[in-house]
Scaffold this active site. Structure first.
Site, short mmCIF file in Angstrom:
data_model
loop_
_atom_site.label_atom_id
_atom_site.label_comp_id
_atom_site.label_asym_id
_atom_site.label_seq_id
_atom_site.Cartn_x
_atom_site.Cartn_y
_atom_site.Cartn_z
N ARG A 101 -19.73 -20.54 16.64
CA ARG A 101 -20.54 -19.64 17.46
C ARG A 101 -21.94 -19.54 16.86
O ARG A 101 -22.08 -19.22 15.67
CB ARG A 101 -19.85 -18.26 17.48
CG ARG A 101 -20.26 -17.39 18.62
CD ARG A 101 -19.32 -16.21 18.70
NE ARG A 101 -19.52 -15.23 17.64
CZ ARG A 101 -19.47 -13.92 17.82
NH1 ARG A 101 -19.20 -13.44 19.02
NH2 ARG A 101 -19.64 -13.10 16.82
N THR A 105 -27.50 -16.88 19.66
CA THR A 105 -27.19 -16.88 21.11
C THR A 105 -25.78 -16.40 21.39
O THR A 105 -25.46 -16.07 22.53
CB THR A 105 -27.32 -18.30 21.68
OG1 THR A 105 -26.34 -19.14 21.04
CG2 THR A 105 -28.71 -18.88 21.44
N ASP A 197 -15.49 -11.06 10.11
CA ASP A 197 -15.51 -12.48 10.46
C ASP A 197 -14.20 -13.12 10.00
O ASP A 197 -13.97 -13.29 8.80
CB ASP A 197 -16.72 -13.16 9.78
CG ASP A 197 -16.89 -14.59 10.26
OD1 ASP A 197 -15.92 -15.37 10.16
OD2 ASP A 197 -17.98 -14.93 10.74
N ASP A 200 -14.44 -16.41 7.83
CA ASP A 200 -14.91 -16.16 6.47
C ASP A 200 -13.83 -15.47 5.64
O ASP A 200 -13.64 -15.80 4.46
CB ASP A 200 -16.18 -15.28 6.52
CG ASP A 200 -17.42 -16.09 6.85
OD1 ASP A 200 -17.37 -17.34 6.74
OD2 ASP A 200 -18.43 -15.49 7.23
C1 PRP Z 1 -15.11 -16.95 15.64
C2 PRP Z 1 -13.67 -16.84 16.10
C3 PRP Z 1 -13.73 -17.39 17.49
C4 PRP Z 1 -15.09 -16.96 17.96
C5 PRP Z 1 -14.94 -15.80 18.89
O1 PRP Z 1 -15.38 -18.24 15.24
O2 PRP Z 1 -12.77 -17.53 15.29
O3 PRP Z 1 -13.60 -18.79 17.57
O4 PRP Z 1 -15.83 -16.57 16.80
O5 PRP Z 1 -16.16 -15.42 19.40
P1 PRP Z 1 -16.51 -15.51 20.94
O6 PRP Z 1 -15.34 -14.98 21.70
O7 PRP Z 1 -17.72 -14.65 21.05
O8 PRP Z 1 -16.81 -16.93 21.27
P2 PRP Z 1 -16.78 -18.72 14.65
O9 PRP Z 1 -17.53 -19.44 15.73
O10 PRP Z 1 -17.46 -17.62 13.96
O11 PRP Z 1 -16.36 -19.86 13.65
P3 PRP Z 1 -15.41 -19.83 12.35
O12 PRP Z 1 -14.02 -19.59 12.83
O13 PRP Z 1 -15.60 -21.19 11.78
O14 PRP Z 1 -15.90 -18.74 11.43
N1 URA Z 2 -15.68 -13.74 15.42
C1 URA Z 2 -15.11 -13.11 14.38
O1 URA Z 2 -14.61 -13.75 13.45
N2 URA Z 2 -15.11 -11.76 14.38
C2 URA Z 2 -15.64 -11.03 15.37
O2 URA Z 2 -15.59 -9.80 15.32
C3 URA Z 2 -16.22 -11.71 16.45
C4 URA Z 2 -16.23 -13.07 16.46
#
Ligand code: PRP
Ligand code: URA
Length: 207
Positions: A101, A105, A197, A200
């Protein structure tokens, strides 16, 4: 269809996961446990057919799954759900989708996809702990459909009402299962109360 799996064992695991004092190793273990607790519900729509079954004493009937199962974690955080599902469905194939993400944006940026040659006719189970804006889940479904998927279900840990509405509008036929429906999104697109997150916390990459 949206279903919150309001089970005491799931709820207590999730409560601990939310706390910042839950370290990475414990976070991983608990997320895996929640996935296993969710698996029987999330697979409730699997079709079975009747088969003959021979016991040591007589011939009877049993059941077998009609469709093969493909688990699809959205990387990274979806990987935290994967092993808990594989513990219960070891015969499943696994397809990976990489989406990051964009923090400005909030739109998902695809970086990886690897799936079995055809997903047509399979029970495709999308896994991602967080349904925030819904952008990642909708993008993942778009990719899966391009790869032939015609039977998809989605399992998440925590859903925001905003993401749920977006997902339901884009993919009304896909059932969504969550351990909790939280209150709303923050200005920065984080789920409130949420758990921070997920990627993370799962991989120990917090700033
Ligand atoms: C997080 C989570 C989802 C996404 C959700 O991933 O694991 O995939 O955000 O957000 P959305 O519904 O607004 O799209 P992220 O893109 O942060 O990547 P990561 O899992 O590698 O930390
Ligand atoms: N992705 C995450 O990991 N946590 C949130 O709260 C939203 C998006």
């Amino acid at each position: 269809m949206f279903r919150v799996l309001d089970h005491p064992l799931i709820a207590t695991e999730l409560t601990r996961l939310r706390e910042p004092s839950c370290p990475t190793s414990e976070f991983r273990q608990r997320m895996r446990r929640i996935a296993s607790l969710m698996a029987p519900y999330v697979t409730e729509l699997l079709e079975t057919e009747v088969v003959e079954c021979t016991t040591p004493l007589e011939i009877t009937t049993g059941k077998r799954l009609v469709q093969s199962i493909v688990l699809v974690p959205i990387m990274r955080a979806g990987l935290g759900f994967l092993d808990g599902f594989l513990d219960l469905i070891p015969e499943a194939a696994v397809a990976h989708i990489g989406l990051a993400r964009n923090e400005e944006t909030l739109l998902p940026e695809p970086y990886y996809m690897k799936h079995p040659p055809s997903l047509a006719g399979k029970f495709v189970l999308l896994l991602d702990p967080m349904l925030a804006t819904g952008g990642s889940a909708v993008e993942a479904v778009r990719n899966l459909r391009e790869a032939g998927a015609d039977r998809i279900a989605f399992a998440c840990l925590v859903a925001a009402p905003e993401g749920l509405a977006t997902f339901a509008e884009a993919c009304p036929e896909i059932p969504v299962y969550a351990a909790a429906l939280d209150r709303c999104l923050s200005e920065r697109g984080y789920i409130l109360p949420g758990l921070g997150d997920a990627g993370d916390r799962l991989f120990g990459t917090e700033a």
